[in-house]
Scaffold this active site. Sequence first.
Site, PDB file in Angstrom:
ATOM      1  N   HIS B 180       0.861  -1.173   0.000  1.00 50.90           N
ATOM      2  CA  HIS B 180       0.000   0.000   0.000  1.00 50.90           C
ATOM      3  C   HIS B 180       0.898   1.224   0.000  1.00 50.90           C
ATOM      4  O   HIS B 180       1.635   1.478   0.950  1.00 50.90           O
ATOM      5  CB  HIS B 180      -0.914   0.016   1.240  1.00 50.90           C
ATOM      6  CG  HIS B 180      -2.044  -0.946   1.145  1.00 50.90           C
ATOM      7  ND1 HIS B 180      -2.539  -1.620   2.237  1.00 50.90           N
ATOM      8  CD2 HIS B 180      -2.790  -1.350   0.089  1.00 50.90           C
ATOM      9  CE1 HIS B 180      -3.545  -2.395   1.863  1.00 50.90           C
ATOM     10  NE2 HIS B 180      -3.718  -2.248   0.551  1.00 50.90           N
ATOM     11  N   SER B 181       0.833   1.970  -1.096  1.00 48.33           N
ATOM     12  CA  SER B 181       1.877   2.965  -1.338  1.00 48.33           C
ATOM     13  C   SER B 181       1.957   4.093  -0.314  1.00 48.33           C
ATOM     14  O   SER B 181       3.039   4.619  -0.074  1.00 48.33           O
ATOM     15  CB  SER B 181       1.716   3.560  -2.736  1.00 48.33           C
ATOM     16  OG  SER B 181       0.343   3.735  -3.063  1.00 48.33           O
ATOM     17  N   ARG B 182       0.830   4.454   0.325  1.00 52.28           N
ATOM     18  CA  ARG B 182       0.878   5.594   1.254  1.00 52.28           C
ATOM     19  C   ARG B 182       1.540   5.245   2.583  1.00 52.28           C
ATOM     20  O   ARG B 182       1.808   6.131   3.395  1.00 52.28           O
ATOM     21  CB  ARG B 182      -0.534   6.138   1.512  1.00 52.28           C
ATOM     22  CG  ARG B 182      -1.505   5.160   2.155  1.00 52.28           C
ATOM     23  CD  ARG B 182      -2.934   5.734   2.145  1.00 52.28           C
ATOM     24  NE  ARG B 182      -3.932   4.828   2.721  1.00 52.28           N
ATOM     25  CZ  ARG B 182      -5.243   4.979   2.563  1.00 52.28           C
ATOM     26  NH1 ARG B 182      -5.725   5.985   1.853  1.00 52.28           N
ATOM     27  NH2 ARG B 182      -6.088   4.116   3.125  1.00 52.28           N
ATOM     28  N   GLU B 183       1.823   3.962   2.779  1.00 52.04           N
ATOM     29  CA  GLU B 183       2.381   3.529   4.062  1.00 52.04           C
ATOM     30  C   GLU B 183       3.907   3.650   4.038  1.00 52.04           C
ATOM     31  O   GLU B 183       4.638   2.650   4.078  1.00 52.04           O
ATOM     32  CB  GLU B 183       1.874   2.108   4.355  1.00 52.04           C
ATOM     33  CG  GLU B 183       0.332   2.131   4.482  1.00 52.04           C
ATOM     34  CD  GLU B 183      -0.350   0.764   4.409  1.00 52.04           C
ATOM     35  OE1 GLU B 183       0.354  -0.263   4.425  1.00 52.04           O
ATOM     36  OE2 GLU B 183      -1.595   0.739   4.333  1.00 52.04           O
ATOM     37  N   ARG B 238      -3.428   4.692  -2.036  1.00 55.85           N
ATOM     38  CA  ARG B 238      -3.233   3.367  -1.438  1.00 55.85           C
ATOM     39  C   ARG B 238      -3.066   2.254  -2.470  1.00 55.85           C
ATOM     40  O   ARG B 238      -2.253   1.342  -2.300  1.00 55.85           O
ATOM     41  CB  ARG B 238      -4.449   3.087  -0.552  1.00 55.85           C
ATOM     42  CG  ARG B 238      -4.683   1.646  -0.117  1.00 55.85           C
ATOM     43  CD  ARG B 238      -6.019   1.581   0.622  1.00 55.85           C
ATOM     44  NE  ARG B 238      -6.498   0.252   0.880  1.00 55.85           N
ATOM     45  CZ  ARG B 238      -6.230  -0.445   1.988  1.00 55.85           C
ATOM     46  NH1 ARG B 238      -5.459   0.064   2.925  1.00 55.85           N
ATOM     47  NH2 ARG B 238      -6.743  -1.638   2.158  1.00 55.85           N
ATOM     48  N   ASN B 255      -4.227  -5.586  -1.618  1.00 62.74           N
ATOM     49  CA  ASN B 255      -4.441  -6.487  -0.489  1.00 62.74           C
ATOM     50  C   ASN B 255      -5.873  -7.004  -0.431  1.00 62.74           C
ATOM     51  O   ASN B 255      -6.348  -7.404   0.625  1.00 62.74           O
ATOM     52  CB  ASN B 255      -4.067  -5.806   0.830  1.00 62.74           C
ATOM     53  CG  ASN B 255      -3.809  -6.825   1.944  1.00 62.74           C
ATOM     54  OD1 ASN B 255      -3.483  -7.979   1.672  1.00 62.74           O
ATOM     55  ND2 ASN B 255      -3.967  -6.398   3.193  1.00 62.74           N
ATOM     56  N   ARG B 256      -6.564  -6.963  -1.548  1.00 60.14           N
ATOM     57  CA  ARG B 256      -7.884  -7.603  -1.660  1.00 60.14           C
ATOM     58  C   ARG B 256      -7.954  -8.394  -2.964  1.00 60.14           C
ATOM     59  O   ARG B 256      -9.007  -8.940  -3.302  1.00 60.14           O
ATOM     60  CB  ARG B 256      -9.025  -6.548  -1.670  1.00 60.14           C
ATOM     61  CG  ARG B 256      -9.095  -5.676  -0.434  1.00 60.14           C
ATOM     62  CD  ARG B 256      -9.611  -6.426   0.787  1.00 60.14           C
ATOM     63  NE  ARG B 256      -9.821  -5.557   1.933  1.00 60.14           N
ATOM     64  CZ  ARG B 256      -8.859  -5.113   2.746  1.00 60.14           C
ATOM     65  NH1 ARG B 256      -7.601  -5.471   2.519  1.00 60.14           N
ATOM     66  NH2 ARG B 256      -9.153  -4.327   3.758  1.00 60.14           N
ATOM     67  N   HIS B 307       2.653  -3.524   6.529  1.00 59.14           N
ATOM     68  CA  HIS B 307       1.787  -2.371   6.323  1.00 59.14           C
ATOM     69  C   HIS B 307       1.978  -1.364   7.446  1.00 59.14           C
ATOM     70  O   HIS B 307       2.688  -1.620   8.405  1.00 59.14           O
ATOM     71  CB  HIS B 307       0.319  -2.819   6.354  1.00 59.14           C
ATOM     72  CG  HIS B 307      -0.099  -3.697   5.232  1.00 59.14           C
ATOM     73  ND1 HIS B 307      -0.933  -3.274   4.223  1.00 59.14           N
ATOM     74  CD2 HIS B 307       0.195  -4.990   4.952  1.00 59.14           C
ATOM     75  CE1 HIS B 307      -1.140  -4.269   3.370  1.00 59.14           C
ATOM     76  NE2 HIS B 307      -0.477  -5.333   3.790  1.00 59.14           N
ATOM     77  N   SER B 308       1.329  -0.236   7.319  1.00 59.57           N
ATOM     78  CA  SER B 308       1.169   0.654   8.477  1.00 59.57           C
ATOM     79  C   SER B 308      -0.218   1.305   8.336  1.00 59.57           C
ATOM     80  O   SER B 308      -0.741   1.353   7.231  1.00 59.57           O
ATOM     81  CB  SER B 308       2.270   1.731   8.511  1.00 59.57           C
ATOM     82  OG  SER B 308       2.014   2.773   7.571  1.00 59.57           O
ATOM     83  N   TYR B 309      -0.855   1.907   9.304  1.00 56.67           N
ATOM     84  CA  TYR B 309      -0.382   1.982  10.674  1.00 56.67           C
ATOM     85  C   TYR B 309      -1.366   1.256  11.595  1.00 56.67           C
ATOM     86  O   TYR B 309      -2.454   0.909  11.131  1.00 56.67           O
ATOM     87  CB  TYR B 309      -0.274   3.459  11.074  1.00 56.67           C
ATOM     88  CG  TYR B 309      -1.572   4.210  10.983  1.00 56.67           C
ATOM     89  CD1 TYR B 309      -1.983   4.787   9.764  1.00 56.67           C
ATOM     90  CD2 TYR B 309      -2.439   4.346  12.071  1.00 56.67           C
ATOM     91  CE1 TYR B 309      -3.194   5.463   9.639  1.00 56.67           C
ATOM     92  CE2 TYR B 309      -3.659   5.019  11.964  1.00 56.67           C
ATOM     93  CZ  TYR B 309      -4.028   5.571  10.751  1.00 56.67           C
ATOM     94  OH  TYR B 309      -5.242   6.244  10.630  1.00 56.67           O
ATOM     95  N   TYR B 359     -10.462  -6.079  11.103  1.00 55.10           N
ATOM     96  CA  TYR B 359     -11.752  -6.092  10.416  1.00 55.10           C
ATOM     97  C   TYR B 359     -11.787  -7.298   9.482  1.00 55.10           C
ATOM     98  O   TYR B 359     -10.772  -7.920   9.205  1.00 55.10           O
ATOM     99  CB  TYR B 359     -12.006  -4.822   9.602  1.00 55.10           C
ATOM    100  CG  TYR B 359     -10.822  -4.264   8.830  1.00 55.10           C
ATOM    101  CD1 TYR B 359     -10.430  -2.944   9.023  1.00 55.10           C
ATOM    102  CD2 TYR B 359     -10.099  -5.025   7.927  1.00 55.10           C
ATOM    103  CE1 TYR B 359      -9.359  -2.400   8.339  1.00 55.10           C
ATOM    104  CE2 TYR B 359      -9.014  -4.487   7.237  1.00 55.10           C
ATOM    105  CZ  TYR B 359      -8.652  -3.172   7.447  1.00 55.10           C
ATOM    106  OH  TYR B 359      -7.596  -2.630   6.773  1.00 55.10           O
ATOM    107  N   GLU B 381       1.243  -4.303  11.031  1.00 57.29           N
ATOM    108  CA  GLU B 381       0.861  -2.901  10.875  1.00 57.29           C
ATOM    109  C   GLU B 381       1.807  -2.117  11.782  1.00 57.29           C
ATOM    110  O   GLU B 381       1.764  -2.264  13.006  1.00 57.29           O
ATOM    111  CB  GLU B 381      -0.600  -2.669  11.312  1.00 57.29           C
ATOM    112  CG  GLU B 381      -1.649  -3.337  10.446  1.00 57.29           C
ATOM    113  CD  GLU B 381      -1.985  -2.535   9.192  1.00 57.29           C
ATOM    114  OE1 GLU B 381      -1.455  -1.426   9.028  1.00 57.29           O
ATOM    115  OE2 GLU B 381      -2.774  -3.035   8.369  1.00 57.29           O
TER     116      GLU B 381
END
Lengths: 209, 420
Positions: B180-183, B238, B255-256, B307-309, B359, B381
């Site tokens: 996920h690029s924003r992480e 993301r 990631n889905r 991943h984060s966060y 989740y 995370e």
Amino acid sequence: ELPPSHFSAARAAAVAVGYLRYLRGGPGRGLELRELRRARRQDISDVGHKYYLELELEDVSDKDRTVNCTAEVLYHLGNKTSAPDVQVTVQGELRSTEEADKQFYNWIRSLEKELVAENIPDSHGNVPPELEPIHLLAWVASGYVIWQNSTENTKFHLAQVKHVKQVKRSDEDLQFDFVVLLHEMVSQEVLPWEVTLLWHPQRGARVSQ
Amino acid sequence: MRLPVLLAALVAVATCTETFVGHQVLRVVPQSDEELQKVQELQDLEHLQLDFWLAPRGLGLPVDIRVPFRSLQAVKAHLEATGVSYSIMIKDVQALLDEEQREMLRSSRQLTLDTNTFNYEAYHTIDEIYNFIDLLVAENPNLVSKLEIGRSTENRPLYVLKFSTGGTNRPAIWIDTGIHSREWVTQASGVWFAKKIVEDHANNEGVASILETVDIFLEIVTNPDGFAYTHTKNRLWRKTRSKHSGAICVGVDPNRNWDAGFGDAGASGNSCSETYHGPYPNSEPEVKSIVDFVKSHGNIKAFISIHSYSQLLLYPYGYTETPVPNQQELHELSAKAVAALSSLYGTKYKYGSIITTIYRASGSTVDWTYNQGIKYSFTFELRDTGRYGFLLPASQIVPTAEETWLALKVIMEHARDNSY
């Protein structure tokens, strides 16, 4: 009883923290959840789900200092447009921010041009020190929005202050018009929200409707 | 010659107080004594605030004058009145200064020359990371190699680093960051991990013993298109950057997109959603390339996707409440890993299965890898818990990487010691 690692406990805790930030936060005080110690859930038929939480918080300006509190978060059944009822009891005293609040208030009032800023923090996580109080007021404002808009299926965090503009007023309050980006954890969406915050060193904060 | 020096001096001034918005630099080449005199007259008109970059020297020699905006009209009128021709060398001095400033900033982010001078405490661009990868391989050819496992939608290479002390198809551990690029703290940590592996091996400590019998694969920029987008257009992007026919919006949640409970509750069928699962499993080359790699390698024993966060250590499943067969083992291993992580800076993590801890999520990476038989499949995370979220200050990169590494070592050692 819920394991503190269960997501529903974490979501309720986020609501409680948002509510507390709105009530007790300010330019000199930013409360952050350090640990969720205990969580209990009660299903009240025809009413909703009530969470009883024991939280340990820290003041970001004074990280060695922690404060314990208990919170109750009631999500109303079915009614999506109603904010959860929240009660928080802080054990002990929160550090006084009178001096910092006064300094901030005087600084803003002394500005010739209304304060404008964007992207707090920036892409690299930086917040210029003089803008940290504005950042903390954004937490207050977004705390209100988070409290008002949370359900058992959401978990909001303030991702970034996209834009903030001070608006000079004829009364003694400071007014800040924010555009905040809220990150919602379950859908992973980043939602922009406009919120106007009024603040006064003695009277505290309120979101203007 | 003088132009760059003068510009540099102006830059220094410009960064302090003055602005040169609208200032122009005019060039006059006097062809007659009369013209020369007219130009010299300008020097005496102090109120015009002219700045002669090249003073009048003689006939046929250029005279360069920086003219403040408010004096432009007067100067041009003075010259035109006597038919002195001039040309506009610089139309807006400030614009040029700004561009110079930008260029200076760009070039100061020069590609580093070796991995010892690389700045691990800063966030980097994709070019800088890809350059780092090449440097690391060049410096450690006997330990590290670079594999291209595929290309992204926008045709960026997908690079995996292989750390191996030999053998043939040894049991292996896979780590990926930046899916996920924003992480951003994850790619940054991946860079640190790569260097750490090399250092441990050189000093014969830490993971050196693991490397005796096990290979490590590390994909640092797992979603390069998204990552580039976070640098240029939207820091909070993301997904991938694919555009499938019939889809209104760009991007699939990588990631889905895996073939484990694909399309079930816990992902979205709407292309505009951040959790859009894509038109079919492995539609994303970023995902397919890893699937192909894992299947053809056939001997991966632990798979860790970072991943984060939120500060969580998660194990499967996300798509179903059915616990995995070795749930007890994974839960205990998580406890150990989290304890090791906390031991460094006191950072608190929670742990558990994806579906109970964070989740419901379908089509997620480690659900697929687990179902392939990789018993030790974990998702991290990383920091923090929301204070900065995706915008984690760069000063926290190294502490985050250091503490996470301790947890990774616990998992790696367990996988090595419990061969299957």
